[in-house]
Design an enzyme around this catalytic site. Structure first.
Site, PDB file in Angstrom:
ATOM      1  N   PHE A  13      -8.686 -18.551   1.439  1.00 44.98           N
ATOM      2  CA  PHE A  13     -10.024 -18.715   0.848  1.00 44.98           C
ATOM      3  C   PHE A  13     -10.488 -17.356   0.326  1.00 44.98           C
ATOM      4  O   PHE A  13     -10.361 -16.348   1.020  1.00 44.98           O
ATOM      5  CB  PHE A  13     -10.987 -19.211   1.940  1.00 44.98           C
ATOM      6  CG  PHE A  13     -12.217 -19.892   1.421  1.00 44.98           C
ATOM      7  CD1 PHE A  13     -12.366 -21.268   1.516  1.00 44.98           C
ATOM      8  CD2 PHE A  13     -13.254 -19.161   0.849  1.00 44.98           C
ATOM      9  CE1 PHE A  13     -13.519 -21.908   1.049  1.00 44.98           C
ATOM     10  CE2 PHE A  13     -14.397 -19.784   0.378  1.00 44.98           C
ATOM     11  CZ  PHE A  13     -14.538 -21.159   0.483  1.00 44.98           C
ATOM     12  N   ALA A  17     -12.347 -12.949   3.841  1.00 41.68           N
ATOM     13  CA  ALA A  17     -13.539 -12.572   3.072  1.00 41.68           C
ATOM     14  C   ALA A  17     -14.526 -13.730   3.129  1.00 41.68           C
ATOM     15  O   ALA A  17     -14.236 -14.817   2.626  1.00 41.68           O
ATOM     16  CB  ALA A  17     -13.167 -12.264   1.623  1.00 41.68           C
ATOM     17  N   VAL A  18     -15.651 -13.490   3.784  1.00 40.17           N
ATOM     18  CA  VAL A  18     -16.703 -14.503   3.871  1.00 40.17           C
ATOM     19  C   VAL A  18     -17.878 -13.988   3.045  1.00 40.17           C
ATOM     20  O   VAL A  18     -18.407 -12.902   3.309  1.00 40.17           O
ATOM     21  CB  VAL A  18     -17.118 -14.761   5.332  1.00 40.17           C
ATOM     22  CG1 VAL A  18     -18.222 -15.813   5.387  1.00 40.17           C
ATOM     23  CG2 VAL A  18     -15.916 -15.218   6.158  1.00 40.17           C
ATOM     24  N   ALA A  42     -21.681 -17.740  -1.387  1.00 37.03           N
ATOM     25  CA  ALA A  42     -20.903 -18.955  -1.631  1.00 37.03           C
ATOM     26  C   ALA A  42     -21.125 -20.012  -0.564  1.00 37.03           C
ATOM     27  O   ALA A  42     -20.651 -21.124  -0.706  1.00 37.03           O
ATOM     28  CB  ALA A  42     -19.419 -18.588  -1.700  1.00 37.03           C
ATOM     29  N   HIS A  97     -23.424 -21.319   5.471  1.00 37.87           N
ATOM     30  CA  HIS A  97     -23.030 -21.161   6.874  1.00 37.87           C
ATOM     31  C   HIS A  97     -22.126 -19.932   7.103  1.00 37.87           C
ATOM     32  O   HIS A  97     -21.375 -19.867   8.051  1.00 37.87           O
ATOM     33  CB  HIS A  97     -22.400 -22.441   7.432  1.00 37.87           C
ATOM     34  CG  HIS A  97     -21.135 -22.866   6.737  1.00 37.87           C
ATOM     35  ND1 HIS A  97     -21.103 -23.360   5.464  1.00 37.87           N
ATOM     36  CD2 HIS A  97     -19.860 -22.866   7.152  1.00 37.87           C
ATOM     37  CE1 HIS A  97     -19.854 -23.641   5.129  1.00 37.87           C
ATOM     38  NE2 HIS A  97     -19.083 -23.352   6.144  1.00 37.87           N
ATOM     39  N   ARG A 143     -15.888  -3.727  -0.966  1.00 39.76           N
ATOM     40  CA  ARG A 143     -15.179  -3.556   0.312  1.00 39.76           C
ATOM     41  C   ARG A 143     -13.707  -3.943   0.235  1.00 39.76           C
ATOM     42  O   ARG A 143     -13.013  -3.904   1.244  1.00 39.76           O
ATOM     43  CB  ARG A 143     -15.889  -4.383   1.390  1.00 39.76           C
ATOM     44  CG  ARG A 143     -17.309  -3.897   1.622  1.00 39.76           C
ATOM     45  CD  ARG A 143     -18.151  -4.855   2.416  1.00 39.76           C
ATOM     46  NE  ARG A 143     -19.561  -4.448   2.336  1.00 39.76           N
ATOM     47  CZ  ARG A 143     -20.547  -5.084   2.934  1.00 39.76           C
ATOM     48  NH1 ARG A 143     -20.306  -6.152   3.677  1.00 39.76           N
ATOM     49  NH2 ARG A 143     -21.792  -4.654   2.806  1.00 39.76           N
TER      50      ARG A 143
HETATM   51  N1  INI Z   1     -13.789 -19.438   4.352  1.00 37.35           N
HETATM   52  C1  INI Z   1     -13.659 -18.133   4.055  1.00 37.35           C
HETATM   53  O1  INI Z   1     -12.640 -17.521   4.425  1.00 37.35           O
HETATM   54  N2  INI Z   1     -14.624 -17.485   3.354  1.00 37.35           N
HETATM   55  C2  INI Z   1     -15.755 -18.125   2.917  1.00 37.35           C
HETATM   56  O2  INI Z   1     -16.612 -17.480   2.258  1.00 37.35           O
HETATM   57  C3  INI Z   1     -15.899 -19.502   3.203  1.00 37.35           C
HETATM   58  N3  INI Z   1     -17.032 -20.226   2.711  1.00 37.35           N
HETATM   59  O3  INI Z   1     -17.749 -19.703   1.857  1.00 37.35           O
HETATM   60  O4  INI Z   1     -17.302 -21.337   3.116  1.00 37.35           O
HETATM   61  C4  INI Z   1     -14.881 -20.145   3.954  1.00 37.35           C
HETATM   62  N4  INI Z   1     -14.989 -21.438   4.263  1.00 37.35           N
HETATM   63  C5  INI Z   1     -13.877 -22.211   4.767  1.00 37.35           C
HETATM   64  C6  INI Z   1     -13.726 -22.094   6.267  1.00 37.35           C
HETATM   65  O5  INI Z   1     -13.254 -20.806   6.652  1.00 37.35           O
HETATM   66  C7  INI Z   1     -12.723 -23.107   6.790  1.00 37.35           C
HETATM   67  O6  INI Z   1     -11.470 -22.939   6.168  1.00 37.35           O
HETATM   68  C8  INI Z   1     -13.190 -24.554   6.566  1.00 37.35           C
HETATM   69  O7  INI Z   1     -14.514 -24.712   7.039  1.00 37.35           O
HETATM   70  C9  INI Z   1     -12.282 -25.539   7.332  1.00 37.35           C
HETATM   71  O8  INI Z   1     -12.373 -25.297   8.724  1.00 37.35           O
END
Ligand code: INI
Length: 159
Positions: free
Chosen positions: A22, A80-81, A85, A88, A127
């Site tokens: 992701f 990267a979160v 986007a 949560h 970053r």
């Molecule tokens: N996962 C990320 O690695 N980064 C994000 O920014 C993100 N967002 O934005 O939702 C994200 N979502 C997916 C999450 O990590 C799981 O893969 C998904 O919820 C299934 O468990």
């Protein structure tokens, strides 16, 4: 006074790296930064294993499998979160960081959190290899230091 600190040689260190797909635009840069840091500090690519997880939420379980395998000196988790986007993002960040910290204590291995937590895409860019450095490289350097410190402490305990 006796001080202990880890050197920054990655020679012969075996590292497990788990990286999320992701936001791979950023996580690929974090992985490149981590590998560059490890090899520039004397590590070998042959001693690195990279596992791709779907998202940041899945990093802890893959890290746990790697830690349990007994094949690695440390685990580095990269992701990267980006809050822009997702509403949560804070939940994901809290879950991931608590789980990785718990895994580190449970396993006795350094489990390094290299997840970029950004409010905006611009912060994520900063970053992931631009003006605020590269969080993957920082995580790798932390892993090297921790492995060296723990090895040193183990040697002292035996002496
Ligand atoms: N996962 C990320 O690695 N980064 C994000 O920014 C993100 N967002 O934005 O939702 C994200 N979502 C997916 C999450 O990590 C799981 O893969 C998904 O919820 C299934 O468990």
């Amino acid at each position: 006074m006796r001080e202990l600190s880890g050197t920054l040689s990655a020679k012969d260190m075996k590292m497990g790296i788990v990286v999320s797909r992701f936001n791979s635009f950023f996580t690929r840069q974090l992985l490149a930064g981590a590998v560059d840091c490890l090899t520039r500090h004397g590590g070998s690519e042959a001693n690195l294993t990279v596992a791709w997880a779907p998202g940041a939420n899945e990093l802890p379980l893959v890290a746990q499998r790697m830690a349990k395998s007994g094949q690695y000196d440390a685990i580095i988790a990269l992701g990267a979160v980006i809050e822009g986007a997702t509403p949560h993002a804070d939940l994901i960040n809290t879950q991931v960081s608590r789980s990785l910290a718990a895994l580190s204590l449970d396993s006795g291995l350094p489990v390094i959190n290299g997840v970029v937590c950004a409010r905006t895409i611009e912060q994520a860019i900063e970053r992931s290899g631009t003006k605020a450095g590269n969080k993957g490289s920082d995580a790798a350097e932390t892993a090297i230091e921790m492995v060296a410190l723990i090895k040193l402490m183990d040697r002292k305990a035996k002496a």
